[in-house]
Design an enzyme around this catalytic site. Sequence first.
Site, PDB file in Angstrom:
ATOM      1  N   CYS A   1       0.229   5.920   1.909  1.00  0.00           N
ATOM      2  CA  CYS A   1      -0.473   4.784   1.474  1.00  0.00           C
ATOM      3  C   CYS A   1      -1.330   4.611   1.202  1.00  0.00           C
ATOM      4  O   CYS A   1      -2.731   5.188   0.677  1.00  0.00           O
ATOM      5  CB  CYS A   1       1.116   3.729   2.239  1.00  0.00           C
ATOM      6  SG  CYS A   1       0.762   2.361   1.002  1.00  0.00           S
TER       7      CYS A   1
ATOM      8  N   ASP B   1       7.627   6.741  -6.696  1.00  0.00           N
ATOM      9  CA  ASP B   1       6.964   6.185  -5.972  1.00  0.00           C
ATOM     10  C   ASP B   1       6.369   5.197  -7.435  1.00  0.00           C
ATOM     11  O   ASP B   1       5.771   5.554  -8.561  1.00  0.00           O
ATOM     12  CB  ASP B   1       5.889   6.590  -4.987  1.00  0.00           C
ATOM     13  CG  ASP B   1       4.936   5.567  -5.015  1.00  0.00           C
ATOM     14  OD1 ASP B   1       4.898   4.920  -5.215  1.00  0.00           O
ATOM     15  OD2 ASP B   1       3.840   5.941  -3.746  1.00  0.00           O
TER      16      ASP B   1
ATOM     17  N   HIS C   1       7.874   5.911  -2.580  1.00  0.00           N
ATOM     18  CA  HIS C   1       6.892   4.877  -2.009  1.00  0.00           C
ATOM     19  C   HIS C   1       7.777   4.984  -0.303  1.00  0.00           C
ATOM     20  O   HIS C   1       8.715   4.521   0.344  1.00  0.00           O
ATOM     21  CB  HIS C   1       6.130   4.490  -1.980  1.00  0.00           C
ATOM     22  CG  HIS C   1       5.211   3.584  -1.882  1.00  0.00           C
ATOM     23  ND1 HIS C   1       3.897   5.111  -2.118  1.00  0.00           N
ATOM     24  CD2 HIS C   1       4.726   2.938  -0.694  1.00  0.00           C
ATOM     25  CE1 HIS C   1       2.818   4.192  -1.316  1.00  0.00           C
ATOM     26  NE2 HIS C   1       2.893   3.115  -0.581  1.00  0.00           N
TER      27      HIS C   1
END
Length: 245
Positions: A125, A183, A214
């Site tokens: 991330c 995502d 994600h």
Amino acid sequence: MIIHNQVHDIPTPTGVMRTKVFKPQEQGTYPAIVFYSEIFQLTAPIERTAAMMAGHGFVVLVPEVFHELNPIGTVLGYDDAGKDKGNQDKWTKPLEHHDSDTQAMVEFITSQDYCTGKIGVMGVCIGGHLAYRAALNEHVLAACCLYATDIHSDKLPCEKGNDSFTRTKDIKAELQMIWGKQDPHVPDEGRMKIHLNLIASGNTFTWHEFNAQHAFMRDEGDRFDPALAMRVYGMAVELFNRTLS
């Protein structure tokens, strides 16, 4: 390998950065991986990933990525309050401060007698972005960047022209770029923008897109894909075994 962990408080130009170090228990020298977390800092899933990588023969360092903005030891929850605070920290800390954090970890690693001095970086991330960013450091040989956010959007605070997208041409390390096609944080056009920039900049990289959401590596929550996570761990281990040996 059996591993153990210890905590180090590493000085940086912007304050003390608590860092948890996972390493093989057997005496010897090992290459190092700096593992950058999500906005939530050193959560249980992040610790498990660090332990997984350390068990393959690496010293894995996990810093508190927003150490200037929180009391030492802060771990945010995977809830709305944690997300709001983590995002606030993300939009507050300049990329230049992340650069000095990385340099502090490089200096720590190269001073330890259990490290070979070979350094890779990895992140998930925002941590994927920070791994990409850390690859600007001349001591970093390889970076595994997992669903890296905010590279394409150029919204993180920094001096003009010092954003990670623009600085891509200065990266010499080998990059492993891993994405989930579903995502929403890095949509198709964002991934394409990064891909074309890497090609135009002449970087050495591999590119991997999976049918995943994600945070598909996080082993908490309903987005976790265990089979895919195992496959990606293997890819990361192969990258670092090859580049840090």
